[in-house]
Write a protein that holds these residues in place. Structure first.
Motif, PDB file in Angstrom:
ATOM      1  N   PRO A   1       0.819  -1.223   0.000  1.00 37.62           N
ATOM      2  CA  PRO A   1       0.000   0.000   0.000  1.00 37.62           C
ATOM      3  C   PRO A   1       0.846   1.263   0.000  1.00 37.62           C
ATOM      4  O   PRO A   1       1.926   1.301   0.584  1.00 37.62           O
ATOM      5  N   LEU A   2       0.320   2.290  -0.667  1.00 42.21           N
ATOM      6  CA  LEU A   2       0.996   3.570  -0.798  1.00 42.21           C
ATOM      7  C   LEU A   2       0.193   4.658  -0.109  1.00 42.21           C
ATOM      8  O   LEU A   2      -1.034   4.591  -0.036  1.00 42.21           O
ATOM      9  N   GLU A   3       0.899   5.662   0.386  1.00 38.41           N
ATOM     10  CA  GLU A   3       0.233   6.812   0.990  1.00 38.41           C
ATOM     11  C   GLU A   3      -0.369   7.690  -0.108  1.00 38.41           C
ATOM     12  O   GLU A   3       0.168   7.783  -1.212  1.00 38.41           O
ATOM     13  N   HIS A   4      -1.481   8.331   0.189  1.00 37.91           N
ATOM     14  CA  HIS A   4      -2.106   9.246  -0.764  1.00 37.91           C
ATOM     15  C   HIS A   4      -1.283  10.527  -0.897  1.00 37.91           C
ATOM     16  O   HIS A   4      -0.584  10.939   0.033  1.00 37.91           O
ATOM     17  N   ASP A   5      -1.375  11.116  -2.093  1.00 33.94           N
ATOM     18  CA  ASP A   5      -0.783  12.441  -2.337  1.00 33.94           C
ATOM     19  C   ASP A   5       0.689  12.490  -1.921  1.00 33.94           C
ATOM     20  O   ASP A   5       1.141  13.425  -1.267  1.00 33.94           O
ATOM     21  N   THR A   6       1.427  11.469  -2.334  1.00 34.85           N
ATOM     22  CA  THR A   6       2.824  11.317  -1.907  1.00 34.85           C
ATOM     23  C   THR A   6       3.695  11.002  -3.113  1.00 34.85           C
ATOM     24  O   THR A   6       3.301  10.249  -4.004  1.00 34.85           O
ATOM     25  N   VAL A   7       4.898  11.560  -3.133  1.00 35.96           N
ATOM     26  CA  VAL A   7       5.869  11.274  -4.184  1.00 35.96           C
ATOM     27  C   VAL A   7       6.695  10.056  -3.789  1.00 35.96           C
ATOM     28  O   VAL A   7       7.230   9.993  -2.672  1.00 35.96           O
ATOM     29  N   TYR A   8       6.778   9.095  -4.697  1.00 33.57           N
ATOM     30  CA  TYR A   8       7.600   7.905  -4.504  1.00 33.57           C
ATOM     31  C   TYR A   8       8.660   7.841  -5.603  1.00 33.57           C
ATOM     32  O   TYR A   8       8.411   8.215  -6.747  1.00 33.57           O
ATOM     33  N   PHE A   9       9.825   7.349  -5.218  1.00 33.62           N
ATOM     34  CA  PHE A   9      10.907   7.119  -6.154  1.00 33.62           C
ATOM     35  C   PHE A   9      11.032   5.609  -6.355  1.00 33.62           C
ATOM     36  O   PHE A   9      10.938   4.843  -5.391  1.00 33.62           O
ATOM     37  N   TYR A  10      11.250   5.187  -7.605  1.00 30.49           N
ATOM     38  CA  TYR A  10      11.253   3.747  -7.853  1.00 30.49           C
ATOM     39  C   TYR A  10      12.219   3.373  -8.966  1.00 30.49           C
ATOM     40  O   TYR A  10      12.600   4.196  -9.803  1.00 30.49           O
ATOM     41  N   ARG A  11      12.600   2.105  -8.953  1.00 32.13           N
ATOM     42  CA  ARG A  11      13.489   1.550  -9.953  1.00 32.13           C
ATOM     43  C   ARG A  11      12.949   0.195 -10.383  1.00 32.13           C
ATOM     44  O   ARG A  11      12.490  -0.592  -9.554  1.00 32.13           O
ATOM     45  N   CYS A  12      12.982  -0.060 -11.687  1.00 28.23           N
ATOM     46  CA  CYS A  12      12.415  -1.290 -12.232  1.00 28.23           C
ATOM     47  C   CYS A  12      13.517  -2.300 -12.558  1.00 28.23           C
ATOM     48  O   CYS A  12      14.528  -1.942 -13.169  1.00 28.23           O
ATOM     49  N   GLY A  13      13.307  -3.541 -12.164  1.00 27.05           N
ATOM     50  CA  GLY A  13      14.231  -4.600 -12.538  1.00 27.05           C
ATOM     51  C   GLY A  13      15.565  -4.576 -11.861  1.00 27.05           C
ATOM     52  O   GLY A  13      16.506  -5.249 -12.310  1.00 27.05           O
ATOM     53  N   GLY A  14      15.713  -3.786 -10.816  1.00 26.08           N
ATOM     54  CA  GLY A  14      16.960  -3.752 -10.065  1.00 26.08           C
ATOM     55  C   GLY A  14      18.059  -2.933 -10.698  1.00 26.08           C
ATOM     56  O   GLY A  14      19.190  -2.926 -10.198  1.00 26.08           O
ATOM     57  N   GLN A  15      17.760  -2.225 -11.780  1.00 30.45           N
ATOM     58  CA  GLN A  15      18.794  -1.414 -12.425  1.00 30.45           C
ATOM     59  C   GLN A  15      18.136  -0.364 -13.298  1.00 30.45           C
ATOM     60  O   GLN A  15      16.916  -0.254 -13.364  1.00 30.45           O
ATOM     61  N   GLY A  16      18.966   0.423 -13.972  1.00 26.02           N
ATOM     62  CA  GLY A  16      18.439   1.440 -14.867  1.00 26.02           C
ATOM     63  C   GLY A  16      18.129   2.730 -14.137  1.00 26.02           C
ATOM     64  O   GLY A  16      18.439   2.889 -12.945  1.00 26.02           O
ATOM     65  N   PRO A  17      17.488   3.660 -14.813  1.00 29.78           N
ATOM     66  CA  PRO A  17      17.232   4.978 -14.225  1.00 29.78           C
ATOM     67  C   PRO A  17      16.186   4.929 -13.117  1.00 29.78           C
ATOM     68  O   PRO A  17      15.357   4.026 -13.053  1.00 29.78           O
ATOM     69  N   GLU A  18      16.259   5.920 -12.247  1.00 33.06           N
ATOM     70  CA  GLU A  18      15.243   6.066 -11.195  1.00 33.06           C
ATOM     71  C   GLU A  18      14.096   6.920 -11.729  1.00 33.06           C
ATOM     72  O   GLU A  18      14.302   7.930 -12.392  1.00 33.06           O
ATOM     73  N   PHE A  19      12.881   6.485 -11.442  1.00 32.61           N
ATOM     74  CA  PHE A  19      11.685   7.233 -11.812  1.00 32.61           C
ATOM     75  C   PHE A  19      11.011   7.738 -10.541  1.00 32.61           C
ATOM     76  O   PHE A  19      11.308   7.273  -9.430  1.00 32.61           O
ATOM     77  N   GLN A  20      10.108   8.672 -10.719  1.00 27.92           N
ATOM     78  CA  GLN A  20       9.306   9.109  -9.578  1.00 27.92           C
ATOM     79  C   GLN A  20       7.851   9.256 -10.004  1.00 27.92           C
ATOM     80  O   GLN A  20       7.552   9.620 -11.139  1.00 27.92           O
ATOM     81  N   LEU A  21       6.961   8.934  -9.079  1.00 26.05           N
ATOM     82  CA  LEU A  21       5.528   9.056  -9.315  1.00 26.05           C
ATOM     83  C   LEU A  21       4.880   9.762  -8.138  1.00 26.05           C
ATOM     84  O   LEU A  21       5.441   9.806  -7.041  1.00 26.05           O
ATOM     85  N   LYS A  22       3.705  10.307  -8.405  1.00 29.24           N
ATOM     86  CA  LYS A  22       2.932  10.934  -7.338  1.00 29.24           C
ATOM     87  C   LYS A  22       1.568  10.261  -7.277  1.00 29.24           C
ATOM     88  O   LYS A  22       0.877  10.151  -8.285  1.00 29.24           O
ATOM     89  N   THR A  23       1.204   9.797  -6.089  1.00 25.56           N
ATOM     90  CA  THR A  23      -0.082   9.137  -5.922  1.00 25.56           C
ATOM     91  C   THR A  23      -1.197  10.179  -5.845  1.00 25.56           C
ATOM     92  O   THR A  23      -0.983  11.315  -5.416  1.00 25.56           O
ATOM     93  N   PRO A  24      -2.414   9.819  -6.271  1.00 29.15           N
ATOM     94  CA  PRO A  24      -3.531  10.773  -6.225  1.00 29.15           C
ATOM     95  C   PRO A  24      -3.931  11.101  -4.786  1.00 29.15           C
ATOM     96  O   PRO A  24      -3.626  10.352  -3.846  1.00 29.15           O
TER      97      PRO A  24
END
Length: 435
Positions: free
Chosen positions: A110-133
């Protein structure tokens, strides 16, 4: 007398010049974007996009050329510090001579609402960020259908990027791959900057069908790449589903799967609408590809069958707003039902003008129907800001010389706020709950 005649001529010329300057001149079509070959390490995540996946969860999807790459997502609320991880599943498909990469789908939360998360896919590559509604109003949706991959598509995406929105709604016709599967890959790369940062909730259009009799089933590419939360909403098909966010219940329907009263989609819709709690989600919004209310010459009557079958359900449930695509122009209606204005019907808006390669549908029927409030054949996008339980602000932003011009705007009062639902008697609603 001569002086008066000269003044009259000058006045007429001035009037003509003013008219010429103020008339909107529709810009020319733009070419399909060119994507130069840009080889990447086979395990590097590509075409990253996210979607809602049930309450407090998000699905992260991406593609790798490496068939053995793991489907792991690491995430946290600080850059480079991943306090949680999740592992998902994968799929792939073949289409004639094309074989897709490994398509990963991983649900995090579960994710917190209205929060920015940083994430990485597959254990490598660039870091992305998303914001939950957010968990409550206000909440803002960006809306654009029939995107494609042209210069106008890029302009639309750039304008959406300037909007402070929480979720992107797309009523069909995504990549315009049209059997050329590599164009699904280029589309994924094109939208990744936006689609990796905010949830993209999509439904299918006619350009997603890609059916070849005896060789390929319909929607194979779409279903493999753009997995939506259909199971979480009790649907058995990725072509129709629903989700809830911040006081809004959103229903995504399929214009190109069965919709008559004996169909699975009809039964699912009836059950889904009957469970909507308007105290929890006072706004009810529906999306599908083919518009029901359309005064453009293009695609006339194509939505009539679906409208005849399903509009009574939407009316009985008190749907506030219907968003559609398909017609490559913009149009907004009054509240309508059964082909005419009705204060307790839904507002219908067509936004099939995201930037596709087929061009604009420039010819509208005359005279303009009494239910049609605003219409224009231009590329652009819409923004829907639902401010509270009773009021929302809709605006449509025309792409004009690469600047977003707010060409249409309106405040919408919800049916909860208008009292329509309180006035409707039991007979008008029992269609939803009868066995």
């Amino acid at each position: 007398m001569e002086t008066k005649f000269v003044l009259l001529i000058l006045t007429l010329l001035l009037s003509i010049s003013v008219t010429v300057r103020t008339d909107y001149v529709r810009p020319q079509p733009r070419k399909t974007l060119h994507f130069p070959w840009n080889p990447k390490p086979p395990s590097q995540p590509q075409q990253v996009h996210i979607s809602l996946a049930g309450e407090e969860h998000m699905q992260i999807s991406w593609v790798t050329d490496d068939k053995s790459a793991p489907s792991i997502v690491e995430y946290g609320t600080s850059p480079g510090i991943y306090t949680s991880s999740a592992e998902g599943d994968t799929t792939s498909y073949s289409y004639l001579f094309y074989s897709s990469g490994k398509i990963h789908h991983t649900v995090v939360g579960p994710l917190e609402h209205d929060t920015v998360y940083f994430y990485r896919c597959g254990g490598q590559g660039p870091e992305f960020q998303l914001k939950t509604p957010p968990a409550q109003f206000p909440v803002t949706f960006a809306v654009a259908g029939d995107l494609g991959q042209t210069g106008w598509t890029k302009s639309t995406l750039d304008h959406i990027d300037q909007c402070k929105y929480d979720i992107h709604l797309l009523p069909g016709d995504l990549s315009y791959a049209d059997y050329m599967q590599h164009r699904w890959d280029t589309f994924g790369e094109l939208v990744q900057p936006l689609a990796s940062a905010r949830p993209w909730m999509v439904t299918e259009g006619n350009h997603e069908k890609e059916k070849i009799p005896l060789f390929t089933d319909a929607f194979q590419s779409y279903n493999a790449r753009w997995k939506m939360p259909f199971e979480e909403s009790g649907s058995t098909s990725n072509l129709y589903y629903s989700f809830e966010v911040a006081g809004v219940h959103v229903v995504m329907l399929g214009s190109y799967t069965d919709y008559d009263e004996l169909s699975d989609q009809y039964s699912w819709l009836k059950a889904d609408l009957s469970k909507v709690d308007r105290k929890k989600t006072p706004w009810l919004v529906v999306l599908f590809h083919v518009p029901w209310y359309n005064s453009n010459n293009a695609h006339q009557g194509e939505g009539d069958g679906m409208m005849a079958a399903m509009e009574p359900l939407l009316y009985a449930a008190g749907v506030d707003l219907v968003l559609a695509g398909h017609v490559h122009a913009y149009e907004r209606s009054k509240r309508v039902n059964n082909g005419k204005s009705d204060p307790c019907g839904a507002v219908h808006i067509t936004v099939g003008d995201g930037g596709n390669r087929e061009g604009l549908a420039a010819k509208f029927r005359q005279p303009q129907p009494e239910w049609s409030m605003f219409r224009e054949a231009s590329f652009g996008h819409g923004e829907l800001k639902i401010v509270n339980s009773t009021h929302a602000f809709w605006s449509w932003h025309r792409n004009d010389d690469d600047e977003p011009v707010r060409s249409d705007q309106v405040w919408i009062t919800s049916l909860i706020g208008s009292g329509c639902l309180a006035e409707k008697n039991y007979e008008s609603r029992k269609i939803l709950i009868s066995p």
